[in-house]
Design a protein around this motif. Sequence first.
Motif, PDB file in Angstrom:
ATOM      1  N   ILE A 161       0.839  -1.206   0.000  1.00 57.16           N
ATOM      2  CA  ILE A 161       0.000   0.000   0.000  1.00 57.16           C
ATOM      3  C   ILE A 161       0.871   1.252   0.000  1.00 57.16           C
ATOM      4  O   ILE A 161       0.642   2.193  -0.768  1.00 57.16           O
ATOM      5  CB  ILE A 161      -0.939  -0.001   1.227  1.00 57.16           C
ATOM      6  CG1 ILE A 161      -2.006  -1.088   1.080  1.00 57.16           C
ATOM      7  CG2 ILE A 161      -1.617   1.365   1.386  1.00 57.16           C
ATOM      8  CD1 ILE A 161      -2.791  -1.334   2.353  1.00 57.16           C
ATOM      9  N   ASN A 165       1.176   3.878  -3.295  1.00 58.59           N
ATOM     10  CA  ASN A 165       0.770   5.279  -3.164  1.00 58.59           C
ATOM     11  C   ASN A 165       1.957   6.226  -3.290  1.00 58.59           C
ATOM     12  O   ASN A 165       1.815   7.335  -3.814  1.00 58.59           O
ATOM     13  CB  ASN A 165       0.047   5.484  -1.827  1.00 58.59           C
ATOM     14  CG  ASN A 165      -1.359   4.917  -1.840  1.00 58.59           C
ATOM     15  OD1 ASN A 165      -2.299   5.546  -2.296  1.00 58.59           O
ATOM     16  ND2 ASN A 165      -1.510   3.690  -1.356  1.00 58.59           N
ATOM     17  N   THR A 180      -9.215   8.653  -1.245  1.00 57.02           N
ATOM     18  CA  THR A 180      -8.079   7.736  -1.366  1.00 57.02           C
ATOM     19  C   THR A 180      -7.305   7.651  -0.060  1.00 57.02           C
ATOM     20  O   THR A 180      -6.865   6.575   0.347  1.00 57.02           O
ATOM     21  CB  THR A 180      -7.136   8.197  -2.497  1.00 57.02           C
ATOM     22  OG1 THR A 180      -7.874   8.298  -3.715  1.00 57.02           O
ATOM     23  CG2 THR A 180      -5.998   7.212  -2.690  1.00 57.02           C
ATOM     24  N   THR A 181      -7.151   8.781   0.596  1.00 56.88           N
ATOM     25  CA  THR A 181      -6.428   8.814   1.872  1.00 56.88           C
ATOM     26  C   THR A 181      -7.145   7.993   2.932  1.00 56.88           C
ATOM     27  O   THR A 181      -6.518   7.223   3.671  1.00 56.88           O
ATOM     28  CB  THR A 181      -6.272  10.267   2.364  1.00 56.88           C
ATOM     29  OG1 THR A 181      -5.598  11.035   1.361  1.00 56.88           O
ATOM     30  CG2 THR A 181      -5.471  10.315   3.653  1.00 56.88           C
ATOM     31  N   LEU A 184      -6.706   4.399   2.139  1.00 55.22           N
ATOM     32  CA  LEU A 184      -5.332   4.008   2.446  1.00 55.22           C
ATOM     33  C   LEU A 184      -5.162   3.725   3.937  1.00 55.22           C
ATOM     34  O   LEU A 184      -4.649   2.675   4.334  1.00 55.22           O
ATOM     35  CB  LEU A 184      -4.378   5.124   2.005  1.00 55.22           C
ATOM     36  CG  LEU A 184      -2.932   5.074   2.508  1.00 55.22           C
ATOM     37  CD1 LEU A 184      -2.215   3.875   1.914  1.00 55.22           C
ATOM     38  CD2 LEU A 184      -2.197   6.363   2.154  1.00 55.22           C
TER      39      LEU A 184
END
Length: 221
Positions: A161, A165, A180-181, A184
């Motif tokens: 991950i 990213n 997305t954060t 994540l």
Amino acid sequence: MVKLVERNPVIEKKSANYIMIALYAFIVFSFLITIIDMIIRFPLQSQAVGYSDIQLIVINILGIIIQIVFFTYGLYQAVKGTLSPKRMGVVIVAYFGAMCITGSENIIRYATWQLVCVGIALIIPSIIGAIASFCYFIRCKNDKIWSRLISVAAIWGIIRIVINNYQMIRYAEQYLSMNTTVRLVLQMAIYGLILYQTFTLTKKRKNAIEISNTEKQKKFD
């Protein structure tokens, strides 16, 4: 004592259990929002997508649905205080299984056999994690190899991950959106929780075996 460990919740500490419940609830809520968003946006994008794109969307939705179902099950059991090793194992196996399904989108996307092999290699840790979790949590196999394989699969998930990213930010010059954060952080939290659950169960089983051995020794003395 050993049987008691297998019947009782893995995480009995109230504060840790509350954190796990909150995380499970947030996971379910986040995935529900994600799948609703995908369903709403699909008609708007349907004219611009091809068959392969539809395959990828279906794969992603299937993976999300699996996670919603099993994390909801885990949430229910955690709230009841009945999230035993076997029930927890069901959730973890399902999660690794979902990662295998969503990871297979890379295999569909790639055109050459070399890249297909790379795509297969990327989901191997999730396959190993699913098998190891099944053996360790559900089948109650206490061999160290299973807990270590689960840990390796979870750590690999976190590393992947971070790398993915980082590459997206550095080379694609894309900044992480809020969605997305959150995803994540959520994925890393899931892997972190799996590590904690595995460590906790390992410790409890070890203590139970030691106590049982001590009691047996006292009987013979």
